[in-house]
Design a protein around this motif. Structure first.
Motif, PDB file in Angstrom:
ATOM      1  N   GLN A   1       0.989  -1.581   0.304  1.00 33.93           N
ATOM      2  CA  GLN A   1      -0.396   0.304   0.127  1.00 33.93           C
ATOM      3  C   GLN A   1       0.895   1.067   0.088  1.00 33.93           C
ATOM      4  OE1 GLN A   1      -2.294   1.660   3.734  1.00 33.93           O
ATOM      5  NE2 GLN A   1      -4.155   1.369   2.419  1.00 33.93           N
ATOM      6  N   ALA A   2       0.220   1.815  -0.375  1.00 33.08           N
ATOM      7  CA  ALA A   2       1.401   3.758  -1.346  1.00 33.08           C
ATOM      8  C   ALA A   2       0.774   4.310  -0.065  1.00 33.08           C
ATOM      9  CB  ALA A   2       0.938   3.582  -2.752  1.00 33.08           C
ATOM     10  N   ASN A   3       0.717   5.594   0.057  1.00 35.94           N
ATOM     11  CA  ASN A   3       0.779   6.796   0.342  1.00 35.94           C
ATOM     12  C   ASN A   3       1.215   7.509   1.930  1.00 35.94           C
ATOM     13  OD1 ASN A   3      -0.775   8.347  -1.407  1.00 35.94           O
ATOM     14  ND2 ASN A   3      -2.048   6.407  -1.421  1.00 35.94           N
ATOM     15  N   TRP A   4       1.818   5.992   2.101  1.00 39.65           N
ATOM     16  CA  TRP A   4       2.054   6.294   3.928  1.00 39.65           C
ATOM     17  C   TRP A   4       3.709   7.363   3.689  1.00 39.65           C
ATOM     18  CZ3 TRP A   4       0.796   4.039   8.272  1.00 39.65           C
ATOM     19  CH2 TRP A   4      -0.480   3.323   7.924  1.00 39.65           C
ATOM     20  N   ARG A   5       2.950   8.490   5.158  1.00 41.83           N
ATOM     21  CA  ARG A   5       4.304   9.039   4.991  1.00 41.83           C
ATOM     22  C   ARG A   5       4.560   9.959   5.572  1.00 41.83           C
ATOM     23  NH1 ARG A   5       3.482  12.516   0.420  1.00 41.83           N
ATOM     24  NH2 ARG A   5       5.499  13.845   0.888  1.00 41.83           N
ATOM     25  N   TYR A   6       5.965  10.343   5.866  1.00 36.58           N
ATOM     26  CA  TYR A   6       6.977  11.199   7.003  1.00 36.58           C
ATOM     27  C   TYR A   6       5.779  11.670   7.563  1.00 36.58           C
ATOM     28  CZ  TYR A   6      10.746  14.144   9.432  1.00 36.58           C
ATOM     29  OH  TYR A   6      11.540  14.120  10.103  1.00 36.58           O
ATOM     30  N   CYS A   7       5.855  12.210   8.849  1.00 37.46           N
ATOM     31  CA  CYS A   7       5.706  14.140   8.850  1.00 37.46           C
ATOM     32  C   CYS A   7       6.186  14.516   9.474  1.00 37.46           C
ATOM     33  CB  CYS A   7       3.954  13.058  10.432  1.00 37.46           C
ATOM     34  SG  CYS A   7       3.852  15.125  11.660  1.00 37.46           S
ATOM     35  N   GLU A   8       7.176  15.863   9.897  1.00 38.16           N
ATOM     36  CA  GLU A   8       7.956  16.421  10.322  1.00 38.16           C
ATOM     37  C   GLU A   8       8.245  16.929  11.257  1.00 38.16           C
ATOM     38  OE1 GLU A   8       9.259  20.057   7.419  1.00 38.16           O
ATOM     39  OE2 GLU A   8       7.519  20.919   7.852  1.00 38.16           O
ATOM     40  N   ARG A   9       7.155  16.700  12.004  1.00 42.69           N
ATOM     41  CA  ARG A   9       6.411  17.756  13.387  1.00 42.69           C
ATOM     42  C   ARG A   9       7.247  16.624  14.918  1.00 42.69           C
ATOM     43  NH1 ARG A   9       1.660  20.649  14.340  1.00 42.69           N
ATOM     44  NH2 ARG A   9       0.486  18.817  13.141  1.00 42.69           N
ATOM     45  N   CYS A  10       5.870  15.176  14.106  1.00 42.33           N
ATOM     46  CA  CYS A  10       6.022  13.897  15.704  1.00 42.33           C
ATOM     47  C   CYS A  10       7.478  13.319  15.196  1.00 42.33           C
ATOM     48  CB  CYS A  10       4.687  13.125  15.627  1.00 42.33           C
ATOM     49  SG  CYS A  10       4.409  12.352  14.413  1.00 42.33           S
ATOM     50  N   LEU A  11       7.333  12.609  13.827  1.00 43.00           N
ATOM     51  CA  LEU A  11       9.218  11.787  12.980  1.00 43.00           C
ATOM     52  C   LEU A  11       8.390  10.533  12.859  1.00 43.00           C
ATOM     53  CD1 LEU A  11      12.120  13.198  14.421  1.00 43.00           C
ATOM     54  CD2 LEU A  11      10.664  14.027  12.988  1.00 43.00           C
ATOM     55  N   GLY A  12       6.755  10.492  12.901  1.00 42.44           N
ATOM     56  CA  GLY A  12       6.525   8.831  12.497  1.00 42.44           C
ATOM     57  C   GLY A  12       6.056   8.833  11.890  1.00 42.44           C
ATOM     58  N   LEU A  13       5.282   8.029  11.103  1.00 42.69           N
ATOM     59  CA  LEU A  13       5.170   7.534   9.744  1.00 42.69           C
ATOM     60  C   LEU A  13       3.611   6.886   9.468  1.00 42.69           C
ATOM     61  CD1 LEU A  13       6.033   5.816   6.855  1.00 42.69           C
ATOM     62  CD2 LEU A  13       6.014   4.283   7.982  1.00 42.69           C
ATOM     63  N   PHE A  14       2.947   7.901   8.673  1.00 49.87           N
ATOM     64  CA  PHE A  14       1.433   8.135   8.878  1.00 49.87           C
ATOM     65  C   PHE A  14       0.990   7.658   7.320  1.00 49.87           C
ATOM     66  CE2 PHE A  14       2.395  12.570   7.432  1.00 49.87           C
ATOM     67  CZ  PHE A  14       0.960  12.814   7.114  1.00 49.87           C
ATOM     68  N   TYR A  15      -0.572   6.953   7.179  1.00 44.95           N
ATOM     69  CA  TYR A  15      -0.896   7.522   6.451  1.00 44.95           C
ATOM     70  C   TYR A  15      -1.900   8.910   5.821  1.00 44.95           C
ATOM     71  CZ  TYR A  15      -4.121   4.742   1.885  1.00 44.95           C
ATOM     72  OH  TYR A  15      -4.299   4.787   1.086  1.00 44.95           O
TER      73      TYR A  15
END
Length: 198
Positions: free
Chosen positions: A107-121
């Motif tokens: 599954q695509a569309n998983w991204r890095y959040c530059e504020r919390c450093l987590g991976l999210f959909y």
């Protein structure tokens, strides 16, 4: 007591949580998002740039929130819903494929959040709930995560999507980590099987 994703702190959780099996189907998978700053840093290091073309290997499990956390910028940083002083990583070093075609088992569309450093959909109109407040802020690569495939000695199952915060979290323990939307994470959808170094 907090457990790490290698199951080193409990035989019961170790058996259930990490039945780690091999994933030989990574060619053509896509995973989303590390930071643009990390990508820029890779331009200054040709060896790192080559390594990042197919796989980003700067991901770890946070033993406080149970999320998948990017650690290129150092440990103990980012915003963790489980503690005020940042994430605390443990266990495997994960290798997330990116910028490859989505498939029936990736599954695509998983991204890095530059504020919390987590991976999210990032596949819904909203950006989920970020522990730094408001929605996650997507940056970097488009990660494509393998799911519903056989676990191996170099891949780990039981990674799930949280319906409340949209983060990827580890679902292999009796407790479900700390969700920024309150309480533990709530799992839905695919069983993601994430490659890692042994």
């Amino acid at each position: 007591m907090v457990l790490d994703p290698k199951g080193n702190t409990g035989a019961q959780q170790g058996r259930r949580a990490f039945v780690v099996r091999g994933l030989g189907v990574l060619a053509g998978l896509v995973v989303a998002g590390t930071s643009s700053a990390a990508a820029n840093a890779a331009q200054d290091d040709p060896a790192r740039a080559t390594r990042l073309r197919a796989v980003d290997d700067e991901w770890r499990f946070c033993e406080r929130c149970y999320g998948m956390i990017h650690v290129y910028f150092g440990l103990g940083v980012g915003r963790c819903p489980g503690a005020s002083n940042g994430h605390s990583v443990a266990g495997y070093q994960f290798r997330l494929p990116y910028d490859v075609p989505e498939t029936a088992t990736a599954q695509a569309n998983w991204r890095y959040c530059e504020r919390c450093l987590g991976l999210f959909y990032f596949g819904y109109p909203g950006g989920g709930w970020c522990p730094a407040g408001g929605s996650h802020l997507a940056k970097g690569y488009n990660y494509v995560l393998p799911h519903d495939v056989v676990e191996t000695p170099t891949s780990q199952a039981y990674w799930r999507f949280c319906t409340k915060c949209y983060a990827l979290f580890y679902w292999g323990y009796p407790t479900k980590g700390s969700c920024p939307a309150g309480g533990g994470h709530e799992a839905a959808g695919y069983n993601f099987v994430i490659p890692h170094y042994s």
